[in-house]
Design a protein around this motif. Structure first.
Motif, PDB file in Angstrom:
ATOM      1  N   TRP A  20       0.808  -1.225   0.000  1.00  0.00           N
ATOM      2  CA  TRP A  20       0.000   0.000   0.000  1.00  0.00           C
ATOM      3  C   TRP A  20       0.841   1.275   0.000  1.00  0.00           C
ATOM      4  CZ3 TRP A  20      -4.600  -0.145  -1.808  1.00  0.00           C
ATOM      5  CH2 TRP A  20      -5.374  -1.288  -1.663  1.00  0.00           C
ATOM      6  N   PRO A  21       1.881   1.383   0.819  1.00  0.00           N
ATOM      7  CA  PRO A  21       2.706   2.597   0.723  1.00  0.00           C
ATOM      8  C   PRO A  21       3.371   2.752  -0.648  1.00  0.00           C
ATOM      9  CG  PRO A  21       3.131   1.479   2.793  1.00  0.00           C
ATOM     10  CD  PRO A  21       2.271   0.569   1.971  1.00  0.00           C
ATOM     11  N   ALA A  22       3.792   1.650  -1.242  1.00  0.00           N
ATOM     12  CA  ALA A  22       4.409   1.712  -2.574  1.00  0.00           C
ATOM     13  C   ALA A  22       3.395   2.169  -3.621  1.00  0.00           C
ATOM     14  CB  ALA A  22       4.986   0.349  -2.955  1.00  0.00           C
ATOM     15  N   MET A  23       2.149   1.708  -3.493  1.00  0.00           N
ATOM     16  CA  MET A  23       1.103   2.143  -4.415  1.00  0.00           C
ATOM     17  C   MET A  23       0.818   3.638  -4.253  1.00  0.00           C
ATOM     18  SD  MET A  23      -1.588  -1.029  -4.230  1.00  0.00           S
ATOM     19  CE  MET A  23      -2.864  -0.135  -5.068  1.00  0.00           C
ATOM     20  N   ARG A  24       0.734   4.098  -3.008  1.00  0.00           N
ATOM     21  CA  ARG A  24       0.477   5.526  -2.756  1.00  0.00           C
ATOM     22  C   ARG A  24       1.616   6.392  -3.288  1.00  0.00           C
ATOM     23  NH1 ARG A  24      -1.580   3.506   2.102  1.00  0.00           N
ATOM     24  NH2 ARG A  24       0.356   3.935   3.187  1.00  0.00           N
ATOM     25  N   LEU A  27       1.261   6.535  -7.028  1.00  0.00           N
ATOM     26  CA  LEU A  27       0.189   7.449  -7.425  1.00  0.00           C
ATOM     27  C   LEU A  27       0.638   8.902  -7.356  1.00  0.00           C
ATOM     28  CD1 LEU A  27      -2.947   5.796  -5.788  1.00  0.00           C
ATOM     29  CD2 LEU A  27      -2.621   6.259  -8.217  1.00  0.00           C
ATOM     30  N   ARG A  28       1.558   9.201  -6.457  1.00  0.00           N
ATOM     31  CA  ARG A  28       2.114  10.550  -6.357  1.00  0.00           C
ATOM     32  C   ARG A  28       3.303  10.744  -7.304  1.00  0.00           C
ATOM     33  NH1 ARG A  28       3.494   9.815  -0.884  1.00  0.00           N
ATOM     34  NH2 ARG A  28       5.236  11.205  -1.299  1.00  0.00           N
ATOM     35  N   GLN A  29       3.602   9.710  -8.106  1.00  0.00           N
ATOM     36  CA  GLN A  29       4.697   9.711  -9.078  1.00  0.00           C
ATOM     37  C   GLN A  29       6.052   9.825  -8.391  1.00  0.00           C
ATOM     38  OE1 GLN A  29       3.849  12.410 -12.371  1.00  0.00           O
ATOM     39  NE2 GLN A  29       1.695  12.296 -11.841  1.00  0.00           N
ATOM     40  N   ARG A  30       6.169   9.170  -7.254  1.00  0.00           N
ATOM     41  CA  ARG A  30       7.405   9.164  -6.474  1.00  0.00           C
ATOM     42  C   ARG A  30       7.993   7.769  -6.443  1.00  0.00           C
ATOM     43  NH1 ARG A  30       8.726  14.178  -6.597  1.00  0.00           N
ATOM     44  NH2 ARG A  30       7.204  15.568  -5.718  1.00  0.00           N
ATOM     45  N   CYS A  31       9.236   7.682  -6.057  1.00  0.00           N
ATOM     46  CA  CYS A  31       9.937   6.403  -5.962  1.00  0.00           C
ATOM     47  C   CYS A  31       9.210   5.493  -4.978  1.00  0.00           C
ATOM     48  CB  CYS A  31      11.373   6.649  -5.503  1.00  0.00           C
ATOM     49  SG  CYS A  31      12.286   5.140  -5.130  1.00  0.00           S
ATOM     50  N   PRO A 113      -0.320   8.903 -15.994  1.00  0.00           N
ATOM     51  CA  PRO A 113       0.957   8.750 -15.293  1.00  0.00           C
ATOM     52  C   PRO A 113       0.805   8.293 -13.843  1.00  0.00           C
ATOM     53  CG  PRO A 113       0.498  11.074 -15.685  1.00  0.00           C
ATOM     54  CD  PRO A 113      -0.556  10.295 -16.400  1.00  0.00           C
ATOM     55  N   ARG A 114      -0.285   8.652 -13.211  1.00  0.00           N
ATOM     56  CA  ARG A 114      -0.499   8.226 -11.832  1.00  0.00           C
ATOM     57  C   ARG A 114      -0.742   6.723 -11.748  1.00  0.00           C
ATOM     58  NH1 ARG A 114      -1.012  13.155 -12.739  1.00  0.00           N
ATOM     59  NH2 ARG A 114      -0.734  14.741 -11.150  1.00  0.00           N
ATOM     60  N   PHE A 115      -1.531   6.195 -12.676  1.00  0.00           N
ATOM     61  CA  PHE A 115      -1.748   4.746 -12.692  1.00  0.00           C
ATOM     62  C   PHE A 115      -0.472   4.000 -13.074  1.00  0.00           C
ATOM     63  CE2 PHE A 115      -6.565   5.260 -13.380  1.00  0.00           C
ATOM     64  CZ  PHE A 115      -6.796   5.151 -12.027  1.00  0.00           C
ATOM     65  N   LYS A 116       0.336   4.570 -13.951  1.00  0.00           N
ATOM     66  CA  LYS A 116       1.609   3.924 -14.294  1.00  0.00           C
ATOM     67  C   LYS A 116       2.506   3.889 -13.061  1.00  0.00           C
ATOM     68  CE  LYS A 116       5.362   3.654 -17.564  1.00  0.00           C
ATOM     69  NZ  LYS A 116       5.874   4.060 -18.864  1.00  0.00           N
ATOM     70  N   GLY A 117       2.565   4.986 -12.319  1.00  0.00           N
ATOM     71  CA  GLY A 117       3.345   5.004 -11.088  1.00  0.00           C
ATOM     72  C   GLY A 117       2.842   3.993 -10.074  1.00  0.00           C
TER      73      GLY A 117
END
Length: 131
Positions: A20-24, A27-31, A113-117
């Motif tokens: 879940w943290p990785a998904m969030r 979604l924010r386009q962060r590592c 891009p958010r879904f790709k992230g």
């Protein structure tokens, strides 16, 4: 008898990564690892690695998943909204088509891009494709 190549498996003893943290973060386009560095160097082009923590992102393969999710969410939201607007105010067909076409384009450009992230974050958490 044909030889079946070994499937890549999870390494025994490798620590679990929280999904879940990785998904969030995705979604924010962060590592997905540190949540600080950006994962895109352009609109949809992934960086080879995180500029902050150095996490290798070159193995990520989102393929058609982000496009599918974007179409699914955009069609569901705008389709429902279109029905509501038509029933409530009954605008002309050209007005309805113009407004919702622009809405669909803008929503798709925002979500893709958010879904790709998010998918890259899931792949990172599950150690898929070489992560």
């Amino acid at each position: 008898m044909t030889h079946v190549p070994d499937r890549p498996a999870f390494e025994a003893g490798s620590p679990e990564r929280p999904t879940w943290p990785a998904m969030r973060r995705g979604l924010r386009q962060r590592c997905p690892n540190c949540g600080e560095g950006t994962i895109f160097k352009s609109y949809l082009k992934l960086r080879p690695s995180c500029g902050t923590c150095g996490e290798d992102l070159s193995h990520a393969r989102a393929d058609d998943g982000p496009a599918y999710l974007t179409i699914l969410v955009t069609a569901k939201i705008l389709g429902t909204l279109m029905l509501f607007v038509f029933e409530r105010w009954q605008p002309g067909p050209y007005v309805l088509a113009a407004v919702f076409s622009v809405g669909a384009i803008l929503m798709s450009l925002y979500l893709l891009p958010r879904f790709k992230g998010m998918i890259v974050g899931i792949q990172w958490a599950k150690r898929m494709h070489g992560f």
